[in-house]
Scaffold this motif. Structure first.
Motif, PDB file in Angstrom:
ATOM      1  N   SER A  10     -14.426 -33.830 -21.286  1.00  0.00           N
ATOM      2  CA  SER A  10     -15.677 -34.585 -21.287  1.00  0.00           C
ATOM      3  C   SER A  10     -15.611 -35.750 -22.262  1.00  0.00           C
ATOM      4  O   SER A  10     -16.137 -36.827 -21.982  1.00  0.00           O
ATOM      5  CB  SER A  10     -16.841 -33.664 -21.644  1.00  0.00           C
ATOM      6  OG  SER A  10     -16.642 -33.094 -22.916  1.00  0.00           O
TER       7      SER A  10
ATOM      8  N   GLN B  56     -23.239 -38.143 -24.115  1.00  0.00           N
ATOM      9  CA  GLN B  56     -23.509 -37.469 -22.854  1.00  0.00           C
ATOM     10  C   GLN B  56     -24.615 -38.179 -22.069  1.00  0.00           C
ATOM     11  O   GLN B  56     -24.516 -38.335 -20.855  1.00  0.00           O
ATOM     12  CB  GLN B  56     -23.892 -36.015 -23.110  1.00  0.00           C
ATOM     13  CG  GLN B  56     -22.748 -35.157 -23.610  1.00  0.00           C
ATOM     14  CD  GLN B  56     -23.138 -33.705 -23.750  1.00  0.00           C
ATOM     15  OE1 GLN B  56     -24.303 -33.358 -23.586  1.00  0.00           O
ATOM     16  NE2 GLN B  56     -22.165 -32.859 -24.055  1.00  0.00           N
ATOM     17  N   LYS B  57     -25.660 -38.622 -22.775  1.00  0.00           N
ATOM     18  CA  LYS B  57     -26.728 -39.354 -22.108  1.00  0.00           C
ATOM     19  C   LYS B  57     -26.213 -40.666 -21.542  1.00  0.00           C
ATOM     20  O   LYS B  57     -26.576 -41.076 -20.428  1.00  0.00           O
ATOM     21  CB  LYS B  57     -27.866 -39.617 -23.102  1.00  0.00           C
ATOM     22  CG  LYS B  57     -29.113 -40.233 -22.492  1.00  0.00           C
ATOM     23  CD  LYS B  57     -29.840 -39.238 -21.633  1.00  0.00           C
ATOM     24  CE  LYS B  57     -31.191 -39.770 -21.187  1.00  0.00           C
ATOM     25  NZ  LYS B  57     -31.935 -38.829 -20.355  1.00  0.00           N
TER      26      LYS B  57
ATOM     27  N   LEU C  25     -23.145 -41.284 -20.617  1.00  0.00           N
ATOM     28  CA  LEU C  25     -22.287 -40.970 -19.478  1.00  0.00           C
ATOM     29  C   LEU C  25     -23.122 -40.649 -18.245  1.00  0.00           C
ATOM     30  O   LEU C  25     -22.875 -41.167 -17.145  1.00  0.00           O
ATOM     31  CB  LEU C  25     -21.386 -39.792 -19.826  1.00  0.00           C
ATOM     32  CG  LEU C  25     -20.527 -39.215 -18.689  1.00  0.00           C
ATOM     33  CD1 LEU C  25     -19.564 -40.259 -18.172  1.00  0.00           C
ATOM     34  CD2 LEU C  25     -19.786 -37.973 -19.160  1.00  0.00           C
ATOM     35  N   LYS C  26     -24.151 -39.791 -18.402  1.00  0.00           N
ATOM     36  CA  LYS C  26     -24.983 -39.419 -17.256  1.00  0.00           C
ATOM     37  C   LYS C  26     -25.741 -40.620 -16.703  1.00  0.00           C
ATOM     38  O   LYS C  26     -25.910 -40.750 -15.489  1.00  0.00           O
ATOM     39  CB  LYS C  26     -25.969 -38.325 -17.668  1.00  0.00           C
ATOM     40  CG  LYS C  26     -25.320 -36.975 -17.941  1.00  0.00           C
ATOM     41  CD  LYS C  26     -26.361 -35.944 -18.298  1.00  0.00           C
ATOM     42  CE  LYS C  26     -25.715 -34.581 -18.535  1.00  0.00           C
ATOM     43  NZ  LYS C  26     -26.728 -33.555 -18.898  1.00  0.00           N
ATOM     44  N   THR C  27     -26.197 -41.503 -17.586  1.00  0.00           N
ATOM     45  CA  THR C  27     -26.955 -42.667 -17.122  1.00  0.00           C
ATOM     46  C   THR C  27     -26.123 -43.547 -16.215  1.00  0.00           C
ATOM     47  O   THR C  27     -26.538 -43.937 -15.123  1.00  0.00           O
ATOM     48  CB  THR C  27     -27.465 -43.469 -18.326  1.00  0.00           C
ATOM     49  OG1 THR C  27     -28.332 -42.648 -19.113  1.00  0.00           O
ATOM     50  CG2 THR C  27     -28.226 -44.706 -17.866  1.00  0.00           C
TER      51      THR C  27
ATOM     52  N   GLN D  15     -23.208 -42.745 -14.759  1.00  0.00           N
ATOM     53  CA  GLN D  15     -22.760 -42.008 -13.579  1.00  0.00           C
ATOM     54  C   GLN D  15     -23.851 -42.014 -12.503  1.00  0.00           C
ATOM     55  O   GLN D  15     -23.568 -42.203 -11.317  1.00  0.00           O
ATOM     56  CB  GLN D  15     -22.421 -40.562 -13.955  1.00  0.00           C
ATOM     57  CG  GLN D  15     -21.033 -40.385 -14.534  1.00  0.00           C
ATOM     58  CD  GLN D  15     -20.729 -38.932 -14.812  1.00  0.00           C
ATOM     59  OE1 GLN D  15     -21.634 -38.139 -15.072  1.00  0.00           O
ATOM     60  NE2 GLN D  15     -19.465 -38.569 -14.768  1.00  0.00           N
ATOM     61  N   LEU D  16     -25.099 -41.795 -12.933  1.00  0.00           N
ATOM     62  CA  LEU D  16     -26.213 -41.821 -11.997  1.00  0.00           C
ATOM     63  C   LEU D  16     -26.381 -43.213 -11.400  1.00  0.00           C
ATOM     64  O   LEU D  16     -26.613 -43.363 -10.194  1.00  0.00           O
ATOM     65  CB  LEU D  16     -27.500 -41.390 -12.710  1.00  0.00           C
ATOM     66  CG  LEU D  16     -28.800 -41.442 -11.898  1.00  0.00           C
ATOM     67  CD1 LEU D  16     -28.693 -40.532 -10.678  1.00  0.00           C
ATOM     68  CD2 LEU D  16     -29.976 -41.039 -12.767  1.00  0.00           C
TER      69      LEU D  16
ATOM     70  N   GLN E 107     -34.379 -34.177  -9.712  1.00  0.00           N
ATOM     71  CA  GLN E 107     -33.662 -33.854 -10.941  1.00  0.00           C
ATOM     72  C   GLN E 107     -33.897 -34.882 -12.039  1.00  0.00           C
ATOM     73  O   GLN E 107     -33.937 -34.541 -13.215  1.00  0.00           O
ATOM     74  CB  GLN E 107     -32.165 -33.750 -10.643  1.00  0.00           C
ATOM     75  CG  GLN E 107     -31.339 -33.265 -11.821  1.00  0.00           C
ATOM     76  CD  GLN E 107     -29.879 -33.070 -11.448  1.00  0.00           C
ATOM     77  OE1 GLN E 107     -29.483 -33.270 -10.291  1.00  0.00           O
ATOM     78  NE2 GLN E 107     -29.071 -32.681 -12.413  1.00  0.00           N
ATOM     79  N   TYR E 108     -34.071 -36.156 -11.656  1.00  0.00           N
ATOM     80  CA  TYR E 108     -34.205 -37.227 -12.645  1.00  0.00           C
ATOM     81  C   TYR E 108     -35.522 -37.980 -12.462  1.00  0.00           C
ATOM     82  O   TYR E 108     -35.577 -39.201 -12.595  1.00  0.00           O
ATOM     83  CB  TYR E 108     -33.037 -38.215 -12.518  1.00  0.00           C
ATOM     84  CG  TYR E 108     -31.682 -37.609 -12.751  1.00  0.00           C
ATOM     85  CD1 TYR E 108     -31.188 -37.432 -14.036  1.00  0.00           C
ATOM     86  CD2 TYR E 108     -30.895 -37.211 -11.675  1.00  0.00           C
ATOM     87  CE1 TYR E 108     -29.930 -36.883 -14.249  1.00  0.00           C
ATOM     88  CE2 TYR E 108     -29.637 -36.664 -11.883  1.00  0.00           C
ATOM     89  CZ  TYR E 108     -29.164 -36.489 -13.162  1.00  0.00           C
ATOM     90  OH  TYR E 108     -27.925 -35.946 -13.372  1.00  0.00           O
TER      91      TYR E 108
ATOM     92  N   GLN F 295     -36.521 -40.101 -15.417  1.00  0.00           N
ATOM     93  CA  GLN F 295     -35.573 -41.120 -15.861  1.00  0.00           C
ATOM     94  C   GLN F 295     -35.447 -42.281 -14.881  1.00  0.00           C
ATOM     95  O   GLN F 295     -35.112 -43.389 -15.288  1.00  0.00           O
ATOM     96  CB  GLN F 295     -34.184 -40.491 -16.067  1.00  0.00           C
ATOM     97  CG  GLN F 295     -33.151 -41.434 -16.657  1.00  0.00           C
ATOM     98  CD  GLN F 295     -31.828 -40.730 -16.888  1.00  0.00           C
ATOM     99  OE1 GLN F 295     -31.721 -39.526 -16.732  1.00  0.00           O
ATOM    100  NE2 GLN F 295     -30.813 -41.489 -17.271  1.00  0.00           N
TER     101      GLN F 295
END
Length: 482
Positions: A65, A156-157, A159-161, A163-164, A203-204, A207
């Protein structure tokens, strides 16, 4: 010139001396790189023979990760989504170099969020994310004042942002990122993309703001399938409307929870039960009770539908029109057609109604208690009772009815009882019941005055037995009250 002589002249000939001076640093760098690679490969080969354990796999899993985060930090943000020029998004620990034309001065709103270093010669500002948070950055250049917004996210936030954002961009959507929040806009034409986007939305939802419309083909496909399945299962009043990605379907009638849940889960729609409009209206319930009688006592094996008339004529023109148009047939069949009753009443949903056609008949019961003779009189109803109740069922009008027919037979009351239901349409007549029975009657006829003499009356009188078969038909129509 042999090889030894050529190498001896390496330091003497000026051309060779210059080449050695220029390429010596590069040669040294390559030699060191080769040495480091060999050392690493040798260390790897040694570790493969010494430690092939599960702990290595766990270590790789932990560092995977972190490796992804570093890769995303190295990739340019513009390749994933569109970020406003006045916004800077950093991961915690990430450094970014900001360039300004003619930077004169700057001010950081919250120094605890970012660390910064200014290079006045190059006119560049180096910023580094220290803590998760937000700060503004005001810079003064030769072009004037400029305000920037700096967002520092956890790795992590971060990365997720992105990626989304990349996943949404692959569906040909426009993505606008504002710190940890983004806006997705565009149009969807594929049903699988619609289902995938609904999962992302659930899920988001805190956001991402979705400003996405559905094409007409996709909208017709989803709503058409919902209408088809609901109408096939008894729903008659369904209305669906779309608000961006949200599909709301309003329905009337009894709730079928299993079907609604199945459709809601598959098509990602919301079902809302609304109050029926039918409940706020008054209706007029009209009944027609028609009797068909056969004088020869034989059973009647036909209904009024065999006659030359429409069912609606009974309510529009009455029984007279039915008799006139079938006079020849009724005469040849020795049948008599008549109207027993035509009750009308104003009704409302959920309210029961009762119609009684007949009368109370007295019956004397003789009993003896000791030396005393008791002869009380009991009153019993003989005739036709009709109980009705109109309710709503799946947006339609449901008539629940009960018929009870009773008639005197000797010293008792005999009859039949029926309970059933039927769906009604406003203004459309319907036959709801049919009752058949046979009556026996005995009559004596004689000469007046002589028939009163005890002995002579038997000589001058005649006796006759008559059987009659009757059919009673019940028709009903429901109309809106004026």
């Amino acid at each position: 010139m042999n090889y030894l002589a050529w190498t001896a002249n390496l330091g003497v000939v000026p051309l060779f001396l210059l080449a050695a001076f220029l390429f010596a640093p590069e040669a040294l760098f390559l030699a060191l790189r080769r040495f480091s690679v060999i050392a690493v490969l040798e260390a790897i080969s040694i570790s493969q023979f010494e430690t092939l354990k599960l702990s290595v796999l766990k270590l790789l899993k932990i560092t995977r990760s972190l490796l992804f985060v570093k890769v995303f930090l190295l990739l340019p943000h513009a390749s994933f989504a569109q970020v406003s020029p006045s916004d800077v998004i950093l991961a915690k620990g990430e450094q970014r170099e900001l360039s300004f034309s003619g930077l004169k001065n700057f001010s950081v709103g919250n120094p605890e969020v970012i660390a910064y270093k200014f290079n006045p010669k190059l006119g560049k500002l180096l910023v580094k994310g220290k803590r998760v948070g937000f700060t503004d950055l005001i810079v003064w250049t030769k072009n004037g004042k400029e305000v920037l917004s700096l967002y520092v996210l956890s790795k992590q936030k971060f990365l997720k942002t992105f990626q989304l954002a990349d996943a949404l961009k692959n569906m040909n959507l426009k993505i606008d990122i504002k710190g940890p929040v983004m806006t997705a806009s565009g149009s969807l034409s594929d049903f699988s993309d619609y289902l995938y986007l609904q999962k992302i939305k659930n899920q988001y939802q805190d956001q991402v703001f979705f400003k996405i419309t559905l094409t007409q083909e996709l909208r017709n496909h989803i709503i058409g399938q919902i209408y088809k399945k609901l109408y096939a299962n008894g729903f008659s009043s369904v209305t669906c409307q779309i608000d961006w990605l949200d599909i709301l379907c309003f329905y009337e009638g009894n709730e079928n929870k299993a079907l609604l849940k199945q459709l809601a889960d598959f098509y990602r729609v919301n079902f809302i039960e609304q109050d029926s409009k039918l409940r706020h209206k008054n209706y007029v319930l009209k009944l027609k009770l028609i009797q068909l009688e056969r004088m020869d006592g034989r059973e009647i094996h036909m209904g009024l539908d065999k006659l030359q008339a429409k069912l609606s004529d009974i309510f529009d023109f009455g029984i007279r029109k039915l008799i006139d148009e079938n006079m020849v047939f009724l005469t040849q069949s020795r049948m008599d057609l008549s109207s027993l009753a035509e009750p009308e009443m104003v009704v409302n949903l959920q309210t029961p109604q009762l119609i009684e056609i007949g009368s109370q008949i007295p019956y004397q019961n003789i009993a003896q208690q000791g030396a005393t003779v008791i002869a009380p009189i009991d009153w019993r109803f003989a005739g036709l009772k009709i109980k009705t109740k109109i309710t709503e069922s799946f947006g339609k009008l449901l008539l629940d009815y009960e018929t009870e027919f009773s008639r005197p037979v000797g010293q008792a009351i005999s009859g039949s009882k029926e309970t059933s239901s039927a769906l009604l349409e406003v203004g459309v007549p319907m036959k709801i019941f049919q009752i058949g029975f046979q009556t026996n009657s005995k009559s004596r006829q004689g000469i007046p005055f002589i028939s009163e003499i005890p002995i002579l009356k038997h000589l001058f009188e005649s006796k006759s037995d008559q059987k009659t078969y009757k059919q009673i038909y019940g028709y009903v129509v429901l109309e809106e009250a004026p």
